[in-house]
Design a protein around this motif. Structure first.
Motif, PDB file in Angstrom:
ATOM      1  N   ASP A  38     117.026  61.752 -38.094  1.00 55.44           N
ATOM      2  CA  ASP A  38     116.883  60.334 -38.452  1.00 55.44           C
ATOM      3  C   ASP A  38     115.484  59.778 -38.209  1.00 55.44           C
ATOM      4  O   ASP A  38     114.990  58.992 -39.008  1.00 55.44           O
ATOM      5  N   ALA A  39     114.855  60.133 -37.087  1.00 56.68           N
ATOM      6  CA  ALA A  39     113.617  59.439 -36.716  1.00 56.68           C
ATOM      7  C   ALA A  39     112.602  60.391 -36.110  1.00 56.68           C
ATOM      8  O   ALA A  39     112.939  61.434 -35.535  1.00 56.68           O
ATOM      9  N   VAL A  40     111.347  59.985 -36.246  1.00 55.71           N
ATOM     10  CA  VAL A  40     110.196  60.687 -35.649  1.00 55.71           C
ATOM     11  C   VAL A  40     109.375  59.653 -34.889  1.00 55.71           C
ATOM     12  O   VAL A  40     109.129  58.550 -35.406  1.00 55.71           O
ATOM     13  N   THR A  41     108.931  60.016 -33.686  1.00 52.90           N
ATOM     14  CA  THR A  41     108.107  59.106 -32.877  1.00 52.90           C
ATOM     15  C   THR A  41     106.765  59.764 -32.581  1.00 52.90           C
ATOM     16  O   THR A  41     106.689  60.958 -32.312  1.00 52.90           O
ATOM     17  N   VAL A  42     105.721  58.928 -32.632  1.00 51.16           N
ATOM     18  CA  VAL A  42     104.361  59.385 -32.331  1.00 51.16           C
ATOM     19  C   VAL A  42     103.802  58.489 -31.246  1.00 51.16           C
ATOM     20  O   VAL A  42     103.854  57.258 -31.363  1.00 51.16           O
ATOM     21  N   SER A  43     103.226  59.096 -30.212  1.00 48.01           N
ATOM     22  CA  SER A  43     102.600  58.324 -29.139  1.00 48.01           C
ATOM     23  C   SER A  43     101.259  58.945 -28.792  1.00 48.01           C
ATOM     24  O   SER A  43     101.106  60.175 -28.799  1.00 48.01           O
ATOM     25  N   VAL A  44     100.277  58.074 -28.528  1.00 45.77           N
ATOM     26  CA  VAL A  44      98.930  58.519 -28.145  1.00 45.77           C
ATOM     27  C   VAL A  44      98.528  57.744 -26.905  1.00 45.77           C
ATOM     28  O   VAL A  44      98.633  56.517 -26.872  1.00 45.77           O
ATOM     29  N   GLY A  45      98.054  58.440 -25.893  1.00 46.67           N
ATOM     30  CA  GLY A  45      97.628  57.790 -24.656  1.00 46.67           C
ATOM     31  C   GLY A  45      96.639  58.663 -23.903  1.00 46.67           C
ATOM     32  O   GLY A  45      96.118  59.655 -24.426  1.00 46.67           O
ATOM     33  N   ARG A  46      96.413  58.262 -22.662  1.00 46.66           N
ATOM     34  CA  ARG A  46      95.466  58.984 -21.816  1.00 46.66           C
ATOM     35  C   ARG A  46      96.190  59.552 -20.607  1.00 46.66           C
ATOM     36  O   ARG A  46      97.100  58.933 -20.071  1.00 46.66           O
ATOM     37  N   ASP A  47      95.711  60.718 -20.170  1.00 50.93           N
ATOM     38  CA  ASP A  47      96.225  61.349 -18.952  1.00 50.93           C
ATOM     39  C   ASP A  47      95.049  61.941 -18.197  1.00 50.93           C
ATOM     40  O   ASP A  47      94.653  63.087 -18.437  1.00 50.93           O
ATOM     41  N   GLY A  48      94.438  61.109 -17.314  1.00 52.06           N
ATOM     42  CA  GLY A  48      93.230  61.553 -16.611  1.00 52.06           C
ATOM     43  C   GLY A  48      92.073  61.667 -17.570  1.00 52.06           C
ATOM     44  O   GLY A  48      91.683  60.702 -18.231  1.00 52.06           O
ATOM     45  N   ASP A  49      91.513  62.858 -17.663  1.00 52.51           N
ATOM     46  CA  ASP A  49      90.386  63.109 -18.561  1.00 52.51           C
ATOM     47  C   ASP A  49      90.833  63.615 -19.920  1.00 52.51           C
ATOM     48  O   ASP A  49      90.012  64.121 -20.691  1.00 52.51           O
ATOM     49  N   TRP A  50      92.107  63.493 -20.221  1.00 56.10           N
ATOM     50  CA  TRP A  50      92.640  64.054 -21.458  1.00 56.10           C
ATOM     51  C   TRP A  50      93.222  62.954 -22.340  1.00 56.10           C
ATOM     52  O   TRP A  50      93.796  61.983 -21.847  1.00 56.10           O
ATOM     53  N   ALA A  51      93.081  63.149 -23.632  1.00 52.24           N
ATOM     54  CA  ALA A  51      93.796  62.343 -24.615  1.00 52.24           C
ATOM     55  C   ALA A  51      95.026  63.133 -25.041  1.00 52.24           C
ATOM     56  O   ALA A  51      94.924  64.321 -25.369  1.00 52.24           O
ATOM     57  N   VAL A  52      96.182  62.476 -25.026  1.00 54.49           N
ATOM     58  CA  VAL A  52      97.444  63.166 -25.292  1.00 54.49           C
ATOM     59  C   VAL A  52      98.123  62.509 -26.489  1.00 54.49           C
ATOM     60  O   VAL A  52      98.355  61.293 -26.490  1.00 54.49           O
ATOM     61  N   ALA A  53      98.427  63.322 -27.490  1.00 56.08           N
ATOM     62  CA  ALA A  53      99.175  62.869 -28.661  1.00 56.08           C
ATOM     63  C   ALA A  53     100.472  63.660 -28.718  1.00 56.08           C
ATOM     64  O   ALA A  53     100.448  64.899 -28.718  1.00 56.08           O
ATOM     65  N   ALA A  54     101.605  62.951 -28.747  1.00 55.55           N
ATOM     66  CA  ALA A  54     102.916  63.600 -28.751  1.00 55.55           C
ATOM     67  C   ALA A  54     103.668  63.207 -30.008  1.00 55.55           C
ATOM     68  O   ALA A  54     103.745  62.028 -30.367  1.00 55.55           O
ATOM     69  N   VAL A  55     104.240  64.197 -30.690  1.00 56.16           N
ATOM     70  CA  VAL A  55     105.050  63.984 -31.896  1.00 56.16           C
ATOM     71  C   VAL A  55     106.433  64.565 -31.614  1.00 56.16           C
ATOM     72  O   VAL A  55     106.565  65.771 -31.376  1.00 56.16           O
ATOM     73  N   ALA A  56     107.457  63.709 -31.619  1.00 54.61           N
ATOM     74  CA  ALA A  56     108.818  64.135 -31.289  1.00 54.61           C
ATOM     75  C   ALA A  56     109.759  63.828 -32.443  1.00 54.61           C
ATOM     76  O   ALA A  56     109.570  62.850 -33.190  1.00 54.61           O
ATOM     77  N   ASP A  57     110.757  64.684 -32.606  1.00 53.53           N
ATOM     78  CA  ASP A  57     111.793  64.446 -33.603  1.00 53.53           C
ATOM     79  C   ASP A  57     113.154  64.555 -32.927  1.00 53.53           C
ATOM     80  O   ASP A  57     113.267  64.988 -31.782  1.00 53.53           O
ATOM     81  N   ASP A  58     114.212  64.164 -33.647  1.00 54.31           N
ATOM     82  CA  ASP A  58     115.571  64.220 -33.093  1.00 54.31           C
ATOM     83  C   ASP A  58     116.383  65.319 -33.754  1.00 54.31           C
ATOM     84  O   ASP A  58     117.600  65.202 -33.933  1.00 54.31           O
ATOM     85  N   GLY A  59     115.691  66.397 -34.113  1.00 50.08           N
ATOM     86  CA  GLY A  59     116.372  67.526 -34.741  1.00 50.08           C
ATOM     87  C   GLY A  59     116.982  68.462 -33.725  1.00 50.08           C
ATOM     88  O   GLY A  59     117.328  68.084 -32.595  1.00 50.08           O
ATOM     89  N   ASP A  60     117.091  69.737 -34.112  1.00 47.61           N
ATOM     90  CA  ASP A  60     117.731  70.735 -33.254  1.00 47.61           C
ATOM     91  C   ASP A  60     116.778  71.320 -32.214  1.00 47.61           C
ATOM     92  O   ASP A  60     117.219  72.070 -31.339  1.00 47.61           O
ATOM     93  N   GLY A  61     115.479  71.031 -32.300  1.00 46.82           N
ATOM     94  CA  GLY A  61     114.524  71.585 -31.348  1.00 46.82           C
ATOM     95  C   GLY A  61     114.138  73.015 -31.684  1.00 46.82           C
ATOM     96  O   GLY A  61     114.541  73.579 -32.713  1.00 46.82           O
ATOM     97  N   VAL A  62     113.354  73.611 -30.802  1.00 48.05           N
ATOM     98  CA  VAL A  62     112.868  74.977 -30.989  1.00 48.05           C
ATOM     99  C   VAL A  62     113.358  75.820 -29.827  1.00 48.05           C
ATOM    100  O   VAL A  62     113.184  75.445 -28.662  1.00 48.05           O
ATOM    101  N   ALA A  63     114.005  76.917 -30.141  1.00 43.51           N
ATOM    102  CA  ALA A  63     114.463  77.816 -29.083  1.00 43.51           C
ATOM    103  C   ALA A  63     113.284  78.309 -28.253  1.00 43.51           C
ATOM    104  O   ALA A  63     112.176  78.523 -28.764  1.00 43.51           O
ATOM    105  N   GLU A  64     113.536  78.506 -26.952  1.00 46.20           N
ATOM    106  CA  GLU A  64     112.446  78.894 -26.046  1.00 46.20           C
ATOM    107  C   GLU A  64     111.811  80.210 -26.466  1.00 46.20           C
ATOM    108  O   GLU A  64     110.609  80.412 -26.315  1.00 46.20           O
TER     109      GLU A  64
END
Length: 487
Positions: free
Chosen positions: A400-426
């Motif tokens: 149904d949905a996809v979320t994108v977030s961008v922020g800072r973590d110390g000296d790093w820029a972090v971009a996260a893209v998440a979905d509500d699907g089945d995921g990826v097996a380890e």
């Protein structure tokens, strides 16, 4: 000659031999100089003792013609006027003492009727008695001190002398003495340099014979040791030549059972061969997969065009356009991968990762964006491709949905893209980043693409000094996290 000294073994042997030769020459010269200096000093000491012995007799008042002089040592006694008054018997020639006279010419004293050069005193028997008294008291230090004053050695010189037909080199010592009745006298006595010359010549002969033999031993030992040490290198060279000729990158060079530089060279060579084999195999798979992926849209497009030529009313224009777009995207992906493999740098422009995320998410359905300002250094085009590929992948697998977030973590820029699907097996979380890899649920080309998007995204992240990983999203599905250093 060039071929002879073109090997490491020859150069090592030559260098070791030259170093030892220089060391031996320096040490030999030092030994010869020290030996010669010590023996010359010894000759000077001998000359000084001989001169002091004659001086002691003169102080005691002993007549010139009765002086006890060693017949093997050249001795001259010279008065204040430079006349020779006493000398060694059979002295034929002398140099280095300031006077070359060899025949004594003593001056008779007043009242001496004998004219024999006897300077013991004047007035006949009384003079003889005085001389006898002087000889009797010669051993008494106080009496000797009253008779005259002995000086220190005034000079040490080198010269030669001929005694009874034998010519030799000497070290001469000059000792002045002040007498009451004969004035100032100077005794020149020589110490033989024959021992010095003999010892130096013997040492030089030993060195001239021994040094070449020692250098030969050094050269032979260095040659054999270097040959033994470089034998594994020759084995590595032969194996590398065989690998080059056969083009079989699965072969490996022999690794010596040691812990030296040669063993490390062999291990590094094998690691290089393994990396090269992996790279070549990867290129082969890449070419094969690219050919396979290109074949489908090209074949489909050709079929549609052929049908359109034969039956214009049956031409599927939208399908042809779709196949052309797929072909264009695949060619662009292949071109970008080729540039990345060639080492294309990311550049150093400042890029706001949040603004890139908002731009890539614009126009997409069911995509929520929460992006702060996070500037990184790199290529805007490549970073847009990364986030675009991540969003394409998330939309392909989301329910149904996809979320994108961008922020800072110390000296790093972090971009996260998440979905509500089945995921990826380890077990598949690393494999999905390989080129042309599609999981089973995304095997169709229409929906799954060519399997290059995630591979391109990870390569671009690595080129920018960052990472791209995947894990489970908090609400289920897959979460792809891009971490890049802040500008």
């Amino acid at each position: 000659m060039r071929r002879l000294f073109g090997s490491v073994r020859s150069r090592a042997t030559l260098a070791a031999t030259l170093v030892v030769a220089v060391a031996l020459v320096a040490a030999g010269a030092a030994v010869l100089l020290s030996l010669r200096s010590n023996l010359i000093d010894q000759a000077g000491n001998d000359a000084e003792r001989t001169a002091q012995n004659v001086v002691a007799q003169l102080v005691a008042g002993k007549p010139y013609d009765q002086l006890d002089i060693d017949d093997d040592s050249p001795v001259q006694v010279v008065d204040a006027n430079g006349r020779l008054v006493a000398a060694t018997e059979d002295l034929e020639r002398i140099s280095g003492t300031g006077t070359d006279a060899v025949q004594p010419q003593p001056q008779p004293r007043k009242g001496d009727t004998g004219g024999s050069g006897n300077t013991a005193g004047s007035g006949g028997q009384d003079a003889d008695d005085d001389a006898d008294d002087g000889k009797a008291d010669a051993s008494d230090d106080d009496t000797a001190q009253d008779a005259g004053e002995i000086g220190e050695v005034s000079a040490l010189t080198d010269g030669s002398a001929t005694i009874d037909g034998d010519t030799a080199d000497y070290r001469f010592a000059a000792v002045p003495v002040e007498t009451d009745d004969r004035g100032t006298l100077t005794v020149h006595a020589g110490g033989s340099l024959e021992a010095e010359q003999s010892a130096v010549n013997s040492a030089l002969t030993v060195m001239l014979i021994g040094f070449p033999l020692l250098l030969g031993v050094v050269a032979a030992v260095t040659w054999l040791v270097t040959r033994r040490a470089l034998r594994p290198v020759e084995g590595i060279r032969r194996e590398m030549a065989a690998i080059t000729a056969s083009e079989d990158l699965a072969r490996r060079v022999p690794e010596p059972d040691t812990h030296d530089e040669v063993a490390r060279l062999a291990r590094t060579t094998n690691e290089t061969l393994a990396a090269l084999e992996t790279s070549v195999e990867r290129q082969r798979r890449f070419v094969a997969d690219a050919s396979h992926e290109l074949r489908s849209p090209i074949a489909s497009l050709r079929t549609q065009l052929e049908v359109g030529v034969a039956h214009p009313e049956l031409l599927d224009v939208p399908g042809a356009v779709e196949d052309t777009v797929r072909l264009q995207r695949l060619a662009a992906d292949l071109l970008l991968l080729a540039r990345l493999d060639a080492g294309e740098g990311p550049g150093d422009k400042r890029v706001d990762l949040g603004e890139v995320a908002r731009r890539e998410a614009r126009g997409r359905e069911n995509v929520a964006v929460e992006a702060d300002v996070a500037e990184v250094a790199g290529s805007r085009g490549q970073l847009e491709r990364v986030l675009g590929n991540l969003l394409d992948n998330a939309q392909r697998h989301a329910r149904d949905a996809v979320t994108v977030s961008v922020g800072r973590d110390g000296d790093w820029a972090v971009a996260a893209v998440a979905d509500d699907g089945d995921g990826v097996a380890e077990a598949d979380r690393e494999r999905i980043f390989e080129r042309f890899v599609r999981l089973d649920e995304a095997r169709t080309r229409d929906d799954g693409g060519a399997g290059l998007g995630l591979a391109i995204a990870r390569d671009v992240a690595a080129r920018h000094g960052g990472t791209l990983t995947v894990r489970d999203a908090p609400a289920g599905g897959a979460l792809f996290e891009l971490r890049l250093p802040l500008a």
